[in-house]
Scaffold this active site. Structure first.
Site, PDB file in Angstrom:
ATOM      1  N   GLU A  25      35.763  44.160  31.557  1.00  0.00           N
ATOM      2  CA  GLU A  25      36.900  43.484  32.198  1.00  0.00           C
ATOM      3  C   GLU A  25      36.375  42.382  33.090  1.00  0.00           C
ATOM      4  O   GLU A  25      35.474  42.602  33.911  1.00  0.00           O
ATOM      5  CB  GLU A  25      37.713  44.455  33.088  1.00  0.00           C
ATOM      6  CG  GLU A  25      38.561  45.443  32.332  1.00  0.00           C
ATOM      7  CD  GLU A  25      39.390  46.339  33.256  1.00  0.00           C
ATOM      8  OE1 GLU A  25      39.694  45.938  34.408  1.00  0.00           O
ATOM      9  OE2 GLU A  25      39.720  47.452  32.826  1.00  0.00           O
TER      10      GLU A  25
ATOM     11  N   TYR B 114      38.891  39.379  42.918  1.00  0.00           N
ATOM     12  CA  TYR B 114      39.086  40.319  44.031  1.00  0.00           C
ATOM     13  C   TYR B 114      38.078  40.090  45.149  1.00  0.00           C
ATOM     14  O   TYR B 114      38.330  40.408  46.307  1.00  0.00           O
ATOM     15  CB  TYR B 114      39.006  41.778  43.555  1.00  0.00           C
ATOM     16  CG  TYR B 114      40.198  42.182  42.735  1.00  0.00           C
ATOM     17  CD1 TYR B 114      41.477  42.135  43.268  1.00  0.00           C
ATOM     18  CD2 TYR B 114      40.051  42.608  41.425  1.00  0.00           C
ATOM     19  CE1 TYR B 114      42.589  42.497  42.511  1.00  0.00           C
ATOM     20  CE2 TYR B 114      41.148  42.977  40.666  1.00  0.00           C
ATOM     21  CZ  TYR B 114      42.413  42.913  41.207  1.00  0.00           C
ATOM     22  OH  TYR B 114      43.505  43.269  40.458  1.00  0.00           O
TER      23      TYR B 114
ATOM     24  N   ASP C 107      46.797  50.860  37.078  1.00  0.00           N
ATOM     25  CA  ASP C 107      47.500  49.591  37.251  1.00  0.00           C
ATOM     26  C   ASP C 107      48.333  49.240  36.015  1.00  0.00           C
ATOM     27  O   ASP C 107      48.223  48.148  35.483  1.00  0.00           O
ATOM     28  CB  ASP C 107      46.422  48.521  37.523  1.00  0.00           C
ATOM     29  CG  ASP C 107      47.002  47.155  37.813  1.00  0.00           C
ATOM     30  OD1 ASP C 107      48.059  47.089  38.453  1.00  0.00           O
ATOM     31  OD2 ASP C 107      46.384  46.157  37.385  1.00  0.00           O
TER      32      ASP C 107
ATOM     33  N   TYR D 263      35.074  41.507  38.960  1.00  0.00           N
ATOM     34  CA  TYR D 263      36.070  40.489  39.293  1.00  0.00           C
ATOM     35  C   TYR D 263      35.547  39.537  40.367  1.00  0.00           C
ATOM     36  O   TYR D 263      36.280  39.174  41.276  1.00  0.00           O
ATOM     37  CB  TYR D 263      37.359  41.185  39.741  1.00  0.00           C
ATOM     38  CG  TYR D 263      38.098  41.847  38.580  1.00  0.00           C
ATOM     39  CD1 TYR D 263      39.010  41.134  37.817  1.00  0.00           C
ATOM     40  CD2 TYR D 263      37.848  43.181  38.232  1.00  0.00           C
ATOM     41  CE1 TYR D 263      39.673  41.721  36.748  1.00  0.00           C
ATOM     42  CE2 TYR D 263      38.509  43.776  37.161  1.00  0.00           C
ATOM     43  CZ  TYR D 263      39.429  43.037  36.427  1.00  0.00           C
ATOM     44  OH  TYR D 263      40.082  43.620  35.367  1.00  0.00           O
TER      45      TYR D 263
ATOM     46  N   GLU E  91      36.760  53.360  35.082  1.00  0.00           N
ATOM     47  CA  GLU E  91      36.590  53.194  36.521  1.00  0.00           C
ATOM     48  C   GLU E  91      36.735  54.482  37.329  1.00  0.00           C
ATOM     49  O   GLU E  91      37.445  54.515  38.342  1.00  0.00           O
ATOM     50  CB  GLU E  91      37.549  52.124  37.049  1.00  0.00           C
ATOM     51  CG  GLU E  91      37.286  50.754  36.451  1.00  0.00           C
ATOM     52  CD  GLU E  91      37.967  49.621  37.213  1.00  0.00           C
ATOM     53  OE1 GLU E  91      38.890  49.910  37.996  1.00  0.00           O
ATOM     54  OE2 GLU E  91      37.559  48.464  37.038  1.00  0.00           O
TER      55      GLU E  91
HETATM   56  C1  GCB Z   1      40.718  47.116  36.795  1.00  0.00           C
HETATM   57  C2  GCB Z   1      41.389  48.153  35.974  1.00  0.00           C
HETATM   58  C3  GCB Z   1      42.613  47.619  35.256  1.00  0.00           C
HETATM   59  C4  GCB Z   1      43.404  46.707  36.182  1.00  0.00           C
HETATM   60  C5  GCB Z   1      42.527  45.542  36.564  1.00  0.00           C
HETATM   61  C6  GCB Z   1      43.221  44.566  37.534  1.00  0.00           C
HETATM   62  O1  GCB Z   1      39.594  47.212  37.141  1.00  0.00           O
HETATM   63  O2  GCB Z   1      40.531  48.782  35.071  1.00  0.00           O
HETATM   64  O3  GCB Z   1      43.385  48.701  34.831  1.00  0.00           O
HETATM   65  O4  GCB Z   1      44.601  46.277  35.618  1.00  0.00           O
HETATM   66  O5  GCB Z   1      41.382  46.022  37.210  1.00  0.00           O
HETATM   67  O6  GCB Z   1      43.810  43.612  37.058  1.00  0.00           O
HETATM   68  O7  GCB Z   1      43.188  44.818  38.720  1.00  0.00           O
END
Ligand code: GCB
Length: 603
Positions: A501, A469, A160, A465, A410
């Protein structure tokens, strides 16, 4: 791999500036045999994609050519002469006039060539560097190339962030003696009030080695003879998070009593250890506060820039961050040196991002193939991954700021094949560096009980997340689900756990009194919810918000001019969450007796 340095026996010329530039095509084939016929000039260091107002350049898939003339300083007679490329993303080829002298795969680690026999002191030569941005199932990171009905090559990738390419870091010409220091490895330890510096010097030929250690004022505090050994520093001044202290390890090489080479390596004396569910630096529990970041700015893409370097660290200091992860690739060496000098703690990551075809097919609309298989992640990918680990450790092993290796972000660890893939890579990492903990970053699609590899690693790094998400906009459900999952990990492994994250896309300037995703208020409330949960989990050793700043991605239906999870905008303006994080992290810093940054002068 030694960073080129100017010493009493070595000289250094930085080849940055504007280079002739062209996309590869039939017209510019073999540009190394002649002057590149082009009107374009590209800045080095910079990614090339965004500097021209031309979609054909921005979206180019394949080789590009950079070229300039270089004059070898006339005083270099009798010296070996090297060209060093700090990064060619993702593959580089170096030509001296029409001679190919170096080829390298891997976009974020340096490579060099001894060009002594092809150049002459005082004379010019033509330096051409080809850079290829193609990613396939056997590169790190992986990708896939398709050709559309119009015959155009398209690059698909499974991570991403924008596939910026080019010479994003400096290119150097340097001299060194034929009999010289080829490598230095330093490992530090503490014995009571003393520091122990174990060193190992590799030479290009037999010679006598003296190692002297100087403190920050230049006073000699230890000395040893021989290519390897231990130097004891009485009453050592430790390198501490938030309170850096660096010694200089000065290597002197002599033949028949004459000094033939000298090289200086900065050394911070500190220990790192995982004990039970704690992460210890110098024997004290450490709690990570900070970010997953990107090397990403407008126009220059991934191009290294000292102004942004200093500014980003200033903002991290302001907000109370004590650490960051080099998500999702090794950063410029200047970044790690700055972290060394200013007491930031770094989780150093390889470019193994996107080894997960289920994320690709789910989120990014990519192929529906299993992650591990002959046409996806296979033995060749694993070999490239092993090489990426080797090159990361070779480059970064001596940085006191680096406290842990992250060998992948990931990957698909929900399937059995992940074990066979990762076991040898973990073993390799430990063999190359037995002193630092090893981790990988776990994806939410491989939760506790499903993930097949976490027992192989020292620290659990999770990207979660809840509230973004999943449970989008429902922070109550998110809080319950997050806590349940974290407790599951804690119970099953009892290892230190770090949120590498957590984040919510946020449009700067978008506000609401309601819990409305994309608003500045929601980002702050989302982070707050996460923090409540983290504070209830005893094994928690840190929090890295995703992301420090907004960053560019491929355009797609879930990304509008990039990923907006930055706590700062892409031009580094704070969103509301920045102020909330600042209160929390400065309080955590005080509790742990850690000032966010230090002021030992730059060298
Ligand atoms: C993740 C990834 C990261 C993305 C992020 C997102 O899990 O490791 O590279 O940018 O999510 O914002 O979706």
């Amino acid at each position: 791999m030694l960073k080129p340095r100017s010493t009493a026996t070595r000289e250094l010329v930085r080849l940055d500036g504007l280079w002739r530039f062209a996309l590869d095509s039939d017209e510019v084939r073999s540009p190394w045999g002649a002057t590149l016929d082009t009107a374009l000039e590209a800045p080095v260091p910079s990614s090339y994609n965004d500097v021209f107002a031309d979609a054909a350049i921005r979206d180019h898939v394949g080789w590009v050519w950079y070229q300039r003339t270089v004059r070898v300083p006339r005083g270099w007679a009798g010296e070996r002469v090297f060209v060093r490329v700090d990064a060619a993303t993702h593959e580089g080829r170096v030509y001296i006039d029409d001679q190919l002298v170096a080829e390298h795969v891997g976009g974020y680690t340096p490579f060099e060539a001894d060009i002594t026999d092809l150049v002459a002191p005082g004379q010019e030569f033509r330096l051409t560097i080809g850079v290829n941005n193609e990613l396939t199932n056997t590169t790190i990171p992986p990708g896939a190339i398709t050709v559309d009905a119009q015959g155009r090559k398209k690059q698909q990738y499974f991570h991403d962030f924008y596939n910026y390419a080019g010479l994003a870091r400096s290119v150097w010409l340097y001299s060194a003696p034929a009999v010289r220091v080829d490598d230095v490895t330093v490992v530090t330890d503490v014995d009571g009030a003393d520091g122990l510096v174990r060193y190992d010097v590799a030479l290009t030929a037999d010679a006598d080695v003296t190692v002297r250690i100087e403190d920050a004022d230049g006073a000699e505090v230890g000395v040893a003879e021989g290519a390897n050994g231990v130097v004891r520093i009485a009453d050592v001044h430790l390198w501490q998070p938030g309170a850096a202290y660096l010694y200089d390890l000065v290597v002197e090489v002599r033949q028949d009593g004459d000094l033939v080479d000298t090289y200086t390596q900065a050394v911070g004396v500190r220990t790192v250890e995982v004990r039970g569910n704690q992460f210890l630096i110098n024997g004290e529990p450490f709690y990570f506060t900070g970010f997953g970041r990107h090397e990403d700015t407008a126009v220059r893409g991934k191009g290294h820039d000292d102004a942004y370097l200093v500014h980003d660290f200033a903002l991290m200091t302001w907000i109370g961050a004590n650490s960051f992860r080099t998500s999702h690739y090794p950063y410029a060496e200047e970044v790690l040196e700055y972290a060394d000098r200013h007491g930031f703690v770094v989780i150093d990551e390889t470019a193994a991002v996107g080894l997960n075809y289920s994320v690709v097919s789910g989120f990014l609309g990519g192929p529906t193939v299993p992650t591990f298989g002959p046409d996806s992640v296979n033995d060749q990918t694993q070999a490239a991954h092993a090489q990426a680990i080797r090159e990361l450790i070779a480059r970064d092993k001596n940085h006191p700021s680096v406290v842990m290796w992250s060998i992948a972000n990931e990957p698909d660890t929900a399937v059995d094949e992940a074990r066979a893939y990762f076991e040898p890579l973990v073993a390799l990492t430990r063999e190359l560096d037995p002193t630092r903990p090893v981790t990988f970053v776990n994806v939410m699609l491989a939760p506790v009980g499903v993930d097949k590899v976490s027992d192989l690693f020292d620290v659990l790094c999770l990207n979660r997340y809840y509230g973004w998400y999943i449970n989008t906009g429902d922070l109550e459900a998110a809080e319950a689900n997050l806590e349940a999952e974290l407790r599951g990990w804690e119970q099953m492994y009892g290892k230190p756990m770090l949120m590498t994250e957590y984040g919510a896309d946020t449009i700067a300037g978008y506000h609401s009194v309601l819990d409305q995703p994309w608003t500045e208020e929601y980002q702050a409330a989302y982070l707050d919810m996460n923090h409540r949960v983290f504070d209830r989990i005893a094994s928690f050793v840190g929090e890295h918000v995703w992301n420090f700043a907004d960053f560019q991605t491929a355009t797609g239906i879930i990304r509008v001019d990039g990923n907006k999870k930055g706590v700062f905008t892409r031009d580094r303006k704070p969103k509301a969450a920045a102020h909330a994080l600042r209160s929390r992290w400065t309080a955590i810093g005080k509790e742990h007796g850690q000032p966010a940054s230090v002021t030992q002068g730059a060298s």
